[in-house]
Enzyme design. Structure first.
Site, mmCIF file in Angstrom:
data_model
loop_
_atom_site.group_PDB
_atom_site.id
_atom_site.type_symbol
_atom_site.label_atom_id
_atom_site.label_comp_id
_atom_site.label_asym_id
_atom_site.label_seq_id
_atom_site.Cartn_x
_atom_site.Cartn_y
_atom_site.Cartn_z
ATOM 1 N N GLU A 228 -0.921 2.567 6.260
ATOM 2 C CA GLU A 228 -0.172 2.260 5.042
ATOM 3 C C GLU A 228 -0.715 1.006 4.364
ATOM 4 O O GLU A 228 -0.851 0.952 3.139
ATOM 5 C CB GLU A 228 1.303 2.073 5.409
ATOM 6 C CG GLU A 228 2.236 1.931 4.238
ATOM 7 C CD GLU A 228 3.691 1.882 4.678
ATOM 8 O OE1 GLU A 228 4.558 1.855 3.787
ATOM 9 O OE2 GLU A 228 3.970 1.871 5.894
ATOM 10 N N ASP B 121 7.986 -2.249 -3.189
ATOM 11 C CA ASP B 121 9.236 -2.693 -2.578
ATOM 12 C C ASP B 121 9.142 -4.154 -2.127
ATOM 13 O O ASP B 121 8.132 -4.568 -1.553
ATOM 14 C CB ASP B 121 9.565 -1.848 -1.347
ATOM 15 C CG ASP B 121 9.326 -0.367 -1.562
ATOM 16 O OD1 ASP B 121 8.925 0.030 -2.657
ATOM 17 O OD2 ASP B 121 9.527 0.399 -0.603
#
Length: 437
Positions: free
Chosen positions: A403, A177
């Site tokens: 993450e 993204d």
């Protein structure tokens, strides 16, 4: 889920199979009530509660995009660890249907190299199929539609900013993204880029409508071919060939192997820039180049982990791999305090704390390390993996697996207890001291 399954099978084979079964349970079929034109498509995200279109009240169910072609990679890993031929035979036609969807609904120029893009969706287009986008001028934000209008606004000096939902979906489809290669850069960086001689248009992305044989709109493609998806697709063909051979389907095995070879040749001929020694996405020009490539490499948007995907997927030549590894090991490129981030230090859109434009993701780092090992750079892969493990804050202690991590200081970033970080941390740990074994 593909990445989770790939790691899970090393200690829980049945759960790995269930992970992949769950993904394919929601694969779109030709008689689907919502989007039959997307037969073979796998939604980006499914949940316990269906979307409103499917009779539920779920808000996070996402059919705006899919994810890269890593399914056959995961399926073959699970089979090699379980030997379950019956399960392999069950999932094989689903893999073939997914590959077919990519070539039917995402290959705008029909050259066998699919693009990232977006589905037909109320977030992306009007009811009559016109692309939606939002434009900011001195009068504020306005919603507009249509590819012709979009191109007009791109060239209008009064346009301050444009946001396109289909562009966002295309970046989601890549799994990376907001990556720079998809045209994402903040205003401060863009102004600096322009001041240094670049042009604003370098960061504009084009779109194309994809239509089926009857002229029906079936989705949108970015007007660029992505080197990572092309490399995943090359490997996808190779794994499909292995699966077909295992299932005693020799003609299909031969076909997929030929397709893999064609993609490999295209990637190395069209997506490698000799001047910088790195792989890049390429633009889709109005007219293909004389050498058969869709367009020129998008060197101007900088280097990212997509550049080592041909190594991970074993399509790069030895000479090209050598150049890429040099860049990966360069302290001024990717060899940062925590190495192998989501953008090189030289990337105009680099930011140590910007999502997918600098932060280190363990999946992309793992792909890079494995890619190095495929070409014999075992010692270097070991050194970078040790550097990553020692410098990413908390990885060698009891902190949650995060993450992503800051490439300059190792700071923890993003969500805690992140599944694919855990999966690739396990895979990296299993490779310690034996990257080339």
């Amino acid at each position: 889920s593909y990445k989770q399954a790939y790691a899970l099978v090393t200690f829980n084979p049945e759960l790995a199979k269930q992970n992949l079964n769950a993904v394919f349970e929601h694969q779109i079929t030709p008689n689907d009530a919502v989007r039959p034109w997307d037969a073979g498509f796998i939604p980006d995200l499914v949940a316990y509660n269906f979307s409103a279109k499917r009779g539920g009240d779920g808000t996070n169910w996402n059919e705006r995009n899919t994810k890269p072609s890593l399914a056959a990679w995961a399926v073959w890993q699970v089979f090699e660890n379980t030997g379950d031929t019956q399960w392999l035979a069950h999932i094989y036609p689903k893999l073939v249907a997914y590959r077919g969807w990519w070539l039917r609904n995402r290959d705008h120029n029909k050259n066998g190299v699919p693009e990232y893009g977006a589905t037909v969706d109320k977030a992306h287009n009007t009811r009559d199929g016109k692309l939606l986008f939002n434009v900011k001028t001195s009068a504020g934000w306005r919603t507009r539609s249509g590819l012709k209008n979009y191109r007009t606004y791109l060239n209008d000096e009064a346009t301050l900013e444009i946001k396109v939902p289909a562009q966002t979906a295309a970046s989601w489809e890549s799994g990376r993204d907001d990556a720079a290669v998809f045209g994402f850069i903040n205003n401060q960086q863009l102004n600096r880029y322009i001041k240094n001689g670049g042009i604003r248009g370098d960061w504009h992305v084009g779109f194309a409508e994809n239509r089926n044989d009857t002229g029906t709109l079936v989705g949108y493609s970015l007007l660029q071919e992505s080197v990572d998806q092309a490399s995943y697709m090359a490997a996808d063909n190779r794994y499909l060939s292995k699966i077909a051979k295992q299932l005693k389907l020799p003609h299909q095995a031969s076909y997929f192997l030929r397709q893999a070879a064609q993609l490999r040749d295209y990637i190395n001929r069209c997506m490698f820039d000799k001047n910088t020694g790195f792989y890049y996405d390429i633009e889709i020009a109005d007219t293909p180049l004389a050498n058969g490539c869709a367009g020129r490499t998008l060197v101007k948007r900088g280097k990212g982990p997509e550049g080592w995907s041909p190594l991970f997927n074993q399509v790069a030549s030895m000479e090209q791999a050598s150049d890429v590894v040099k860049t990966m090991l360069d302290n001024n490129e990717f060899n940062t305090y925590v190495p192998l981030g989501s953008a090189a230090l030289t990337n105009p859109a680099f930011g140590a704390d910007i999502y997918w434009r600098g932060r280190v993701w363990l999946d992309q780092a793992y792909f890079g390390l494995v890619g190095m090992s495929h070409y014999g750079y075992c010692k270097q892969a070991q050194q970078l993996s040790e550097k990553l493990l020692n410098h990413a804050n908390g990885l060698l202690s009891n902190a949650p697996i995060r993450e992503n991590y800051n490439p300059l200081n190792g700071e923890q970033q993003g969500a805690p207890n992140f599944s694919w970080s855990a999966a690739h941390l396990l895979l990296i740990a299993q490779k310690q001291g034996k990257w080339c074994q």
